[in-house]
Design a protein around this motif. Structure first.
Motif, short mmCIF file in Angstrom:
data_model
loop_
_atom_site.label_atom_id
_atom_site.label_comp_id
_atom_site.label_asym_id
_atom_site.label_seq_id
_atom_site.Cartn_x
_atom_site.Cartn_y
_atom_site.Cartn_z
N SER A 1 26.11 -23.76 83.20
CA SER A 1 24.80 -24.10 83.75
C SER A 1 24.26 -22.92 84.55
O SER A 1 25.01 -22.06 85.00
CB SER A 1 24.91 -25.32 84.66
OG SER A 1 25.57 -24.97 85.86
N PRO A 2 22.93 -22.87 84.78
CA PRO A 2 22.37 -21.82 85.63
C PRO A 2 22.95 -21.81 87.04
O PRO A 2 22.96 -20.77 87.71
CB PRO A 2 20.87 -22.16 85.64
CG PRO A 2 20.64 -22.90 84.38
CD PRO A 2 21.89 -23.70 84.16
N GLN A 3 23.45 -22.95 87.51
CA GLN A 3 24.06 -22.99 88.83
C GLN A 3 25.33 -22.14 88.88
O GLN A 3 25.72 -21.66 89.95
CB GLN A 3 24.40 -24.43 89.20
CG GLN A 3 23.17 -25.31 89.42
CD GLN A 3 23.53 -26.77 89.51
OE1 GLN A 3 22.91 -27.61 88.86
NE2 GLN A 3 24.51 -27.11 90.32
N LEU A 4 25.99 -21.97 87.74
CA LEU A 4 27.23 -21.21 87.71
C LEU A 4 27.02 -19.74 87.35
O LEU A 4 27.81 -18.89 87.73
CB LEU A 4 28.21 -21.85 86.72
CG LEU A 4 28.63 -23.28 87.03
CD1 LEU A 4 29.57 -23.81 85.96
CD2 LEU A 4 29.30 -23.37 88.39
N THR A 5 25.96 -19.45 86.62
CA THR A 5 25.71 -18.06 86.23
C THR A 5 24.90 -17.31 87.29
O THR A 5 24.77 -16.09 87.21
CB THR A 5 24.95 -17.99 84.90
OG1 THR A 5 23.70 -18.67 85.04
CG2 THR A 5 25.76 -18.63 83.79
N GLY A 6 24.36 -18.04 88.27
CA GLY A 6 23.49 -17.40 89.26
C GLY A 6 22.09 -17.20 88.74
O GLY A 6 21.30 -16.47 89.35
N LYS B 1 31.35 -24.10 102.42
CA LYS B 1 30.89 -22.71 102.28
C LYS B 1 31.87 -21.89 101.44
O LYS B 1 32.26 -20.78 101.78
CB LYS B 1 30.69 -22.05 103.64
CG LYS B 1 29.77 -20.82 103.57
CD LYS B 1 29.55 -20.16 104.92
CE LYS B 1 28.65 -18.94 104.76
NZ LYS B 1 28.45 -18.22 106.04
N GLU B 2 32.26 -22.44 100.31
CA GLU B 2 33.20 -21.76 99.40
C GLU B 2 32.55 -21.55 98.03
O GLU B 2 33.18 -21.73 96.99
CB GLU B 2 34.49 -22.58 99.27
CG GLU B 2 35.22 -22.85 100.58
CD GLU B 2 35.86 -21.61 101.21
OE1 GLU B 2 35.77 -20.52 100.62
OE2 GLU B 2 36.44 -21.75 102.31
N GLY B 3 31.28 -21.13 98.04
CA GLY B 3 30.56 -20.93 96.79
C GLY B 3 31.18 -19.89 95.88
O GLY B 3 30.96 -19.91 94.66
N HIS B 4 31.97 -18.99 96.44
CA HIS B 4 32.64 -17.97 95.62
C HIS B 4 33.52 -18.59 94.54
O HIS B 4 33.79 -17.97 93.50
CB HIS B 4 33.48 -17.05 96.51
CG HIS B 4 34.61 -17.75 97.19
ND1 HIS B 4 35.89 -17.79 96.66
CD2 HIS B 4 34.68 -18.45 98.35
CE1 HIS B 4 36.67 -18.48 97.46
NE2 HIS B 4 35.96 -18.90 98.50
N LEU B 5 33.97 -19.84 94.77
CA LEU B 5 34.83 -20.50 93.78
C LEU B 5 34.09 -20.77 92.47
O LEU B 5 34.71 -20.91 91.41
CB LEU B 5 35.35 -21.82 94.34
CG LEU B 5 36.32 -21.71 95.53
CD1 LEU B 5 36.61 -23.09 96.11
CD2 LEU B 5 37.61 -21.03 95.11
N PHE C 1 27.41 -15.95 92.50
CA PHE C 1 26.96 -16.89 93.52
C PHE C 1 26.43 -16.09 94.68
O PHE C 1 27.15 -15.26 95.26
CB PHE C 1 28.10 -17.81 93.97
CG PHE C 1 27.64 -18.91 94.90
CD1 PHE C 1 27.20 -20.12 94.38
CD2 PHE C 1 27.63 -18.73 96.27
CE1 PHE C 1 26.76 -21.14 95.22
CE2 PHE C 1 27.20 -19.74 97.12
CZ PHE C 1 26.76 -20.94 96.59
N ASN C 2 25.17 -16.30 95.00
CA ASN C 2 24.51 -15.57 96.09
C ASN C 2 24.76 -16.30 97.40
O ASN C 2 24.19 -17.37 97.65
CB ASN C 2 23.01 -15.48 95.80
CG ASN C 2 22.28 -14.59 96.80
OD1 ASN C 2 22.69 -14.47 97.96
ND2 ASN C 2 21.19 -13.98 96.37
N GLU C 3 25.62 -15.74 98.23
CA GLU C 3 26.00 -16.40 99.48
C GLU C 3 24.83 -16.57 100.44
O GLU C 3 24.83 -17.47 101.28
CB GLU C 3 27.10 -15.59 100.18
CG GLU C 3 28.47 -15.70 99.52
CD GLU C 3 29.16 -17.03 99.83
OE1 GLU C 3 28.82 -17.65 100.86
OE2 GLU C 3 30.02 -17.45 99.04
N GLU C 4 23.82 -15.75 100.33
CA GLU C 4 22.67 -15.86 101.22
C GLU C 4 21.66 -16.90 100.75
O GLU C 4 20.81 -17.31 101.52
CB GLU C 4 21.97 -14.50 101.34
CG GLU C 4 22.77 -13.43 102.03
CD GLU C 4 21.95 -12.16 102.23
OE1 GLU C 4 21.70 -11.80 103.40
OE2 GLU C 4 21.56 -11.55 101.22
N ARG C 5 21.75 -17.33 99.50
CA ARG C 5 20.69 -18.13 98.91
C ARG C 5 21.14 -19.45 98.31
O ARG C 5 20.48 -20.49 98.46
CB ARG C 5 20.01 -17.29 97.83
CG ARG C 5 18.81 -17.91 97.17
CD ARG C 5 18.45 -17.20 95.86
NE ARG C 5 19.45 -17.46 94.82
CZ ARG C 5 19.35 -17.01 93.57
NH1 ARG C 5 18.34 -16.23 93.23
NH2 ARG C 5 20.29 -17.30 92.68
#
Length: 584
Positions: A79-84, A484-488, A557-561
């Motif tokens: 999904s676009p949520q995973l590809t950024g 706050k573990e979006g890097h996963l 994953f954009n940590e700021e956005r």
């Protein structure tokens, strides 16, 4: 079943065209409606069907409540949520206020019939429950949002052009609505109705999200994290102390799986559920998407499989060579919930007597889902009718333990009152707080990078328990966001390990189940074939490795956005006082 009958009544009374009218449930108006309890009841029952998660229809089984765009369930596509690659939508994108208007309309007009509050307050409480449910989801999605406590008319320019209210104000309003619901709802058990216990459970869920979000997202400078965490623990404890619900138990080898495959609700644990009916031909499609070579071939991701403990409570990832264990070996002597969530050696369908290895036509990772799967007779598209839980007591216990751990007030007694009950169901050893904190799991610490301090070990273990117990129930995205573990979401998703081309016995019965090959397909009968590089990609090609899914598609994953979603451009143009989320 009551929910189904009320939905049919609404359809029969309203007629399809009337759903397009701006006035909600147009047969009820301020002038002629809400004169009897049955009219109040009919109106509020529309909230259940319109606002609760609903995994019906094309794709929804794995993209809505029971599907998880995350590091739990992997599909053939991203999904676009995973590809950024999410973009600002022109309209929609979750910024939908229709259901809120229907709730506020009721709260404004319920007393037009002059009924006594002893009758009306129950239905007002249900409406406020749903308003809290709506706004908690909107805040989790967008952060600050406009708060409306009335139905907005087309000539109300002040309300239509209102700016976003602060998260603090909105969440205080959510708590006020939930507290009203808790005070005025009945104390009976009803899996199809919102009760005091449903409202307490939602309060526990909402406050846990908000408390941990505020704790870990220091960039937003939000106050009162501990206050929300305490409210979460208190709401959960109120349910626990009441003794109304328990953890369903039968045989450890089947109890967890039976909870989800049962064709009737198990009310000792399930607090609120969506119910379906073969007689009325009202179905969902979970069976189809977990067994058929169709939509995405869903499967558990490798890191989740690695997270299941051994049956004796020790850590699988502490075993020498765990990373290169093949399927049969890695599934032996594990937490029984693994074999009740995916096909493992010895698996049989509920109504079958033949053991079945994982079908690679039905899973992209090799870890084929069985949670919620029922009889093979229900494998056709949209033909399953087992109930789907929305809130269950297991979540309440997990909320309690996590909130207490994050507050730093958890004790071994707290764990024994909560997590131990989940472990007891599957005959697993109890969680030991001292041992967990003495030697935090490095495998989990590498995933959850913001957890530290004296309670690091127990927080990590509670997160392990939550991920395993609630898999496929729609929690993981919000959990990753609040921690706050979006890097996963940006790591390479993987499946089972294979050392390369060859014949594989997946269930240990001495017969070949799967052949991985290159060149011309072998003539081996009655097996599954995967062509290397075409049907399956291994990390190191012919030299083997874990299955790689979507290895050529970058994930970011954009940590700021990316912890919040963007507002649609149309709404920003129509209301210039709205502001876009940061970096969008």
């Amino acid at each position: 079943m009551k929910r189904i009958l009320f939905l049919i009544n609404i359809i029969l009374l309203s007629g399809c065209s009337k759903f397009l009218d701006r006035q909600p449930l147009s047969q009820i108006s301020p002038d002629n409606g809400f004169n009897s309890e049955s009219e109040l009841q009919l109106y509020v029952h529309s909230f259940y069907d319109n606002m609760l998660p609903n995994p019906d229809g094309e794709e929804k089984a794995f993209t809505s409540l029971y599907g998880e765009t995350s590091n739990n369930i992997v599909l053939t596509g991203l999904s676009p949520q995973l590809t950024g690659n999410r973009s600002v939508p022109v309209s929609g994108g979750g910024w939908d206020w229709t259901s809120l208007r229907n709730v506020n309309y009721f709260i404004q007009n319920y007393n037009r019939g002059g009924l006594d509050t002893s009758i009306t307050y129950k239905y007002v409480a249900i409406a406020k429950f749903f308003r809290a449910y709506f706004y908690a989801n909107m805040v989790a999605h967008f952060g600050d949002v406009p708060f409306y406590n009335k139905a907005i008319e087309t000539n109300d320019t002040a309300s239509l052009n209102k700016p976003r209210d602060s998260r603090t104000l909105v969440m205080d309003s959510v708590l006020n609505d939930l507290d009203f619901a808790i005070a005025h709802l009945g104390t009976g058990k009803d899996v199809a109705e919102v009760t005091k216990w449903t409202a307490l459970a939602l309060k526990s869920r909402v406050c846990l999200f908000e408390g941990t979000f505020r704790k870990y997202h220091t960039e937003f400078s939000l106050p009162d994290a501990n206050s929300f965490l305490q409210k979460s623990a208190d709401a959960a404890q109120a349910i626990m102390n009441a003794g109304v619900y328990t953890i369903y138990k039968s045989s450890p080898e089947i109890a967890y799986g039976n909870l989800f495959s049962s064709l009737t609700v198990i009310p000792e644990e399930v607090i609120l559920a969506r119910q379906y009916s073969a007689a009325l031909q009202i179905y969902h499609n979970v069976n189809y998407y977990t067994t058929a070579p169709s939509f995405g071939k869903p499967g558990l991701e490798k890191s989740l499989v690695n997270s299941y403990l051994m049956k004796d409570g020790s850590r699988f990832t502490d075993l020498p060579g765990y990373a290169t264990m093949q399927f049969y070996q890695e599934t032996q002597n594990r937490d029984p919930r693994l074999s009740q969530t995916i096909r493992t050696p010895g698996y049989k369908r509920i109504d079958g007597n033949v053991t079945l290895p994982p079908s690679y036509g039905g899973t992209v990772t090799g870890y084929q889902l069985t949670k919620f799967v029922t009889s093979a007779a229900n494998d056709a598209l949209a033909h399953s009718y087992n109930p789907l839980p929305i809130i269950r007591y297991a979540e309440v216990l997990l909320n309690y333990a996590e909130a207490k751990a994050e507050l730093g007030t958890i004790t071994q007694s707290d764990l024994d009152l909560s997590i131990k009950l989940l472990r007891d169901r599957v005959a697993m050893p109890a969680m030991n707080m001292a041992a967990a904190n003495a030697t935090p799991d490095p495998y989990l610490a590498n995933q959850y990078t913001h957890v530290s301090g004296t309670n690091q070990g127990i927080i990590l273990e509670i997160r392990r328990e939550r991920r395993i117990e609630l898999v496929m129930e729609g929690f993981i995205w919000n959990d990753i966001m609040r921690w706050k573990e979006g890097h996963l979401l940006a790591v390479q998703y993987k499946g089972a390990y294979f050392p390369g081309e060859g014949n594989y016995d997946l269930d240990g019965d001495g017969a070949t189940d799967l052949v991985i090959y290159s060149g011309t397909q072998p003539a081996t009968p009655n097996v599954q074939f995967l062509k290397l590089g075409t049907d399956v990609v291994l990390e190191n090609g012919a030299s083997g490795g874990n299955i790689i899914i979507n290895g050529t598609i970058p994930k970011t994953f954009n940590e700021e956005r990316d912890y919040l979603f963007p507002l649609p451009t149309t709404d920003l143009l129509l209301n210039p006082r709205l502001t876009q989320n940061y970096k969008w």
